[in-house]
Design an enzyme around this catalytic site. Structure first.
Site, mmCIF file in Angstrom:
data_model
loop_
_atom_site.group_PDB
_atom_site.id
_atom_site.type_symbol
_atom_site.label_atom_id
_atom_site.label_comp_id
_atom_site.label_asym_id
_atom_site.label_seq_id
_atom_site.Cartn_x
_atom_site.Cartn_y
_atom_site.Cartn_z
ATOM 1 N N GLY A 13 0.816 -1.209 0.000
ATOM 2 C CA GLY A 13 0.000 0.000 0.000
ATOM 3 C C GLY A 13 0.851 1.261 0.000
ATOM 4 N N LYS A 17 -0.761 5.372 -5.513
ATOM 5 C CA LYS A 17 -1.844 5.048 -6.461
ATOM 6 C C LYS A 17 -2.725 6.271 -6.752
ATOM 7 C CE LYS A 17 -3.213 1.968 -3.523
ATOM 8 N NZ LYS A 17 -2.082 1.956 -2.564
ATOM 9 N N GLY A 41 -5.843 5.649 2.106
ATOM 10 C CA GLY A 41 -5.565 7.083 2.165
ATOM 11 C C GLY A 41 -4.815 7.433 0.902
ATOM 12 N N HIS A 42 -5.497 8.075 -0.035
ATOM 13 C CA HIS A 42 -4.900 8.365 -1.338
ATOM 14 C C HIS A 42 -4.690 9.875 -1.458
ATOM 15 C CE1 HIS A 42 -6.679 4.345 -3.016
ATOM 16 N NE2 HIS A 42 -5.808 4.173 -2.045
HETATM 17 P P1 GDP Z 1 -1.585 5.659 -2.089
HETATM 18 O O1 GDP Z 1 -2.268 5.163 -0.871
HETATM 19 O O2 GDP Z 1 -0.983 4.555 -2.891
HETATM 20 O O3 GDP Z 1 -2.420 6.565 -2.928
HETATM 21 O O4 GDP Z 1 -0.353 6.533 -1.567
HETATM 22 P P2 GDP Z 1 -0.379 7.610 -0.367
HETATM 23 O O5 GDP Z 1 -1.065 8.826 -0.841
HETATM 24 O O6 GDP Z 1 -0.833 6.993 0.887
HETATM 25 O O7 GDP Z 1 1.166 7.861 -0.179
HETATM 26 C C1 GDP Z 1 1.973 8.306 -1.208
HETATM 27 C C2 GDP Z 1 2.622 9.641 -0.788
HETATM 28 O O8 GDP Z 1 3.658 9.968 -1.691
HETATM 29 C C3 GDP Z 1 1.652 10.807 -0.859
HETATM 30 O O9 GDP Z 1 2.019 11.735 0.142
HETATM 31 C C4 GDP Z 1 1.895 11.389 -2.237
HETATM 32 O O10 GDP Z 1 1.585 12.776 -2.310
HETATM 33 C C5 GDP Z 1 3.375 11.166 -2.394
HETATM 34 N N1 GDP Z 1 3.867 10.923 -3.757
HETATM 35 C C6 GDP Z 1 3.284 10.232 -4.761
HETATM 36 N N2 GDP Z 1 4.137 10.127 -5.807
HETATM 37 C C7 GDP Z 1 5.257 10.777 -5.454
HETATM 38 C C8 GDP Z 1 6.526 10.979 -6.094
HETATM 39 O O11 GDP Z 1 6.801 10.522 -7.201
HETATM 40 N N3 GDP Z 1 7.461 11.681 -5.375
HETATM 41 C C9 GDP Z 1 7.221 12.173 -4.135
HETATM 42 N N4 GDP Z 1 8.201 12.830 -3.524
HETATM 43 N N5 GDP Z 1 6.045 11.990 -3.506
HETATM 44 C C10 GDP Z 1 5.093 11.288 -4.153
HETATM 45 P P1 IMO Z 2 -3.812 2.599 0.678
HETATM 46 O O1 IMO Z 2 -4.966 2.384 -0.270
HETATM 47 C C1 IMO Z 2 -1.162 0.985 3.700
HETATM 48 C C2 IMO Z 2 -2.822 -1.964 6.448
HETATM 49 C C3 IMO Z 2 -2.955 -1.580 7.900
HETATM 50 C C4 IMO Z 2 -2.728 -2.925 8.561
HETATM 51 C C5 IMO Z 2 -3.439 -3.876 7.605
HETATM 52 C C6 IMO Z 2 -4.860 -4.248 8.014
HETATM 53 O O2 IMO Z 2 -3.676 3.973 1.172
HETATM 54 O O3 IMO Z 2 -2.575 2.050 0.071
HETATM 55 P P2 IMO Z 2 -7.157 -2.897 7.958
HETATM 56 O O4 IMO Z 2 -7.546 -1.612 8.615
HETATM 57 O O5 IMO Z 2 -7.251 -2.861 6.466
HETATM 58 O O6 IMO Z 2 -7.840 -4.094 8.545
HETATM 59 O O7 IMO Z 2 -5.598 -3.080 8.334
HETATM 60 O O8 IMO Z 2 -3.465 -3.233 6.345
HETATM 61 N N1 IMO Z 2 -3.475 -1.056 5.488
HETATM 62 C C7 IMO Z 2 -2.818 -0.206 4.691
HETATM 63 N N2 IMO Z 2 -1.509 0.081 4.634
HETATM 64 N N3 IMO Z 2 -2.020 1.576 2.862
HETATM 65 C C8 IMO Z 2 -3.335 1.268 2.889
HETATM 66 O O9 IMO Z 2 -4.206 1.713 1.968
HETATM 67 C C9 IMO Z 2 -3.791 0.368 3.869
HETATM 68 N N4 IMO Z 2 -5.006 -0.129 4.196
HETATM 69 C C10 IMO Z 2 -4.803 -1.021 5.179
HETATM 70 O O10 IMO Z 2 -1.994 -0.635 8.276
HETATM 71 O O11 IMO Z 2 -1.376 -3.234 8.557
HETATM 72 MG MG MG Z 3 -2.243 5.414 1.181
#
Ligand code: GDP
Ligand code: IMO
Ligand code: MG
Length: 429
Positions: A13, A17, A41-42
């Protein structure tokens, strides 16, 4: 050009994405979520403004895009409405006509959250969940006790199901976990109010998507979590409770994916993990802390510090195998700028033997020693680069190493958090 693109995470995760989905949405008509819930959390960064989405698809900042939430998603209606109101306050308009919520989605209600938290607060068996009630809601779905969005509009059914559930859940909460039970009266009033507010968003998502695909509309499927958190193929039991593989895209929306669909796995240039569970390349030293700070690696949902480590290509290759993914988008290589050299894990050692895949037994994975290859680093700032020919030679080598090791092709490089920070090597749409 394909009619659809499925985006999934191929690590644990948080690969980025949301950023990739937001970028591709400029060419998509519909962005659809098919599993998970508000454990996701995206993060999107557009013109310097950060938006974190948990449930609403990451296409919502593009006014032309419709956003579908399929039946495979577990929906906390309070969280949904809160996200809607945050978006509305941020000036995003016409949300009732742009967000389609399936009437078949299972609801996450208060007792799911209480049960999740009570289990996590117990001394043993902690998984490090997000405490959003995801696991208990999927359990109820499988055991056929779940409340669904459609039930909100049938008072009799809702009340009956609720009574049964509360009898069982309150027994567990009180007698087994020793925490407060949930009251029936406050529950009914609260969810009657919620039903009214939810109504304008509710649609037959399966039928809408079927029709859109027939009409040739471009669909972007947005995965949550990642392959290594998949309930079957992840590092069980340290996983989430849903299927995160691309095949879930069809099941979780109730419509086939178009014949011409491109599947893209998002990888981060290093590894992170939140919560408990084995993580062979984890760096528990000062460098791990440095990586966390330079990559701002704090959970977008819970704010927890993410565990950081080198890129684990054994894990990535395994994830690509089980998901059938052949194309990648890589994020956060910019965070690695400035390192003299980098390590990538290419095998594990366990009791004198080499392992080349993720074992089913997570207690073995917890004991493996990673075998690394060392590659030269680069020092250039990547954020402004938009052309593949301009990236540093050592980054080119790093990417080539990934491609050769995994057999997958890198279609896109993200060079920063902002929407525009992209090197689009092979256009998806
Ligand atoms: P997701 O859950 O896969 O959508 O990813 P998250 O949003 O939880 O975490 C990715 C983090 O990296 C976020 O704070 C984004 O704003 C940041 N991010 C995404 N792509 C890049 C990149 O290429 N470079 C940097 N420095 N940050 C990035
Ligand atoms: P995104 O979409 C990272 C992890 C939790 C825990 C395990 C089970 O932002 O990539 P849950 O609440 O789903 O039963 O927790 O999965 N987890 C994630 N880790 N990114 C996520 O989503 C996650 N969603 C769940 O931290 O280890
Ligand atoms: Mg995330």
């Amino acid at each position: 050009m394909p009619q659809a693109v499925v985006i999934i995470g191929v690590q644990w995760g948080d690969e980025g994405k949301g950023k990739i989905v937001d970028y591709y949405t400029s060419a998509a008509d519909i962005v659809a979520r098919f599993q998970g819930g508000n454990n996701a959390g995206h993060t999107l960064v557009v013109e310097g403004k950060k938006t974190i989405l948990h449930l609403i698809p990451s296409g919502i900042l593009h006014p032309h895009a419709k956003c579908f939430i399929g039946s495979g998603v577990v929906v906390d209606p309070e969280n949904f409405l809160e996200e809607v109101s945050i978006l509305r306050e941020a000036g995003i308009q016409d949300l009732e006509n742009r967000i389609y919520l399936s009437d078949r989605c299972h609801l996450i209600v208060d007792y799911h959250k209480h049960l999740d938290a009570a289990r996590e607060n117990k001394k043993s068996g902690k998984l490090g969940t997000t405490k959003r009630g995801i696991g208990p809601a999927y359990e109820d779905r499988a055991s056929r006790r779940g409340l669904r969005v459609a039930d909100l509009f049938n008072e009799k059914v809702f009340e009956e199901k609720l009574k049964e559930n509360l009898a069982e859940k309150n027994f567990l909460l009180k007698e087994y976990y020793g925490v407060s039970p949930v009251s029936m009266e406050s529950f009914m009033t609260k969810y009657q109010g919620i039903a009214k507010q939810l109504k304008p968003f509710i649609r037959d998502v399966s039928a809408e998507l079927f029709q859109s695909i027939e009409e040739g509309k471009k669909i972007l499927y947005e995965g949550a979590q990642g392959v290594l958190l998949d309930v079957d193929y992840g590092t069980y039991p340290y996983v989430t409770s849903s299927q995160t593989l691309p095949s879930q895209a069809a099941l979780g929306l109730g419509a086939r994916v178009p014949k011409d669909t491109l599947f893209i796995g998002v990888i981060k240039a290093y590894s992170t993990r939140v919560g408990e569970g084995p993580f062979p390349t984890e760096l528990t030293d000062a460098f791990g802390d440095e990586l966390r700070e330079s990559g701002s690696e704090y959970g977008a949902t819970t704010g927890r510090p993410r565990r950081c480590g080198w890129l684990d290509l054994v894990a990535v290759k395994y994830a690509l195998q089980v998901s059938g993914i052949k194309n990648l988008a890589i994020t956060k290589a910019d965070v690695l700028s400035g390192l003299f050299e980098l390590k990538v894990c290419t095998a594990y050692e366990y009791q004198g033997n080499r392992l080349h895949t993720i074992p089913a037994d997570s207690s073995i994975l917890a004991k493996v020693t990673p075998i690394y290859e060392t590659l030269p680093g680069w020092s250039e700032d990547l954020t402004a680069i938009r052309n593949i020919n301009e990236i540093p030679k050592n980054l080119q080598n790093y990417l080539k190493f990934i491609e050769e090791f995994t057999g997958a092709r890198i279609n896109l490089i993200s060079t920063g958090a902002g929407r525009e920070a992209v090197i689009d090597i092979q256009k998806a749409f």
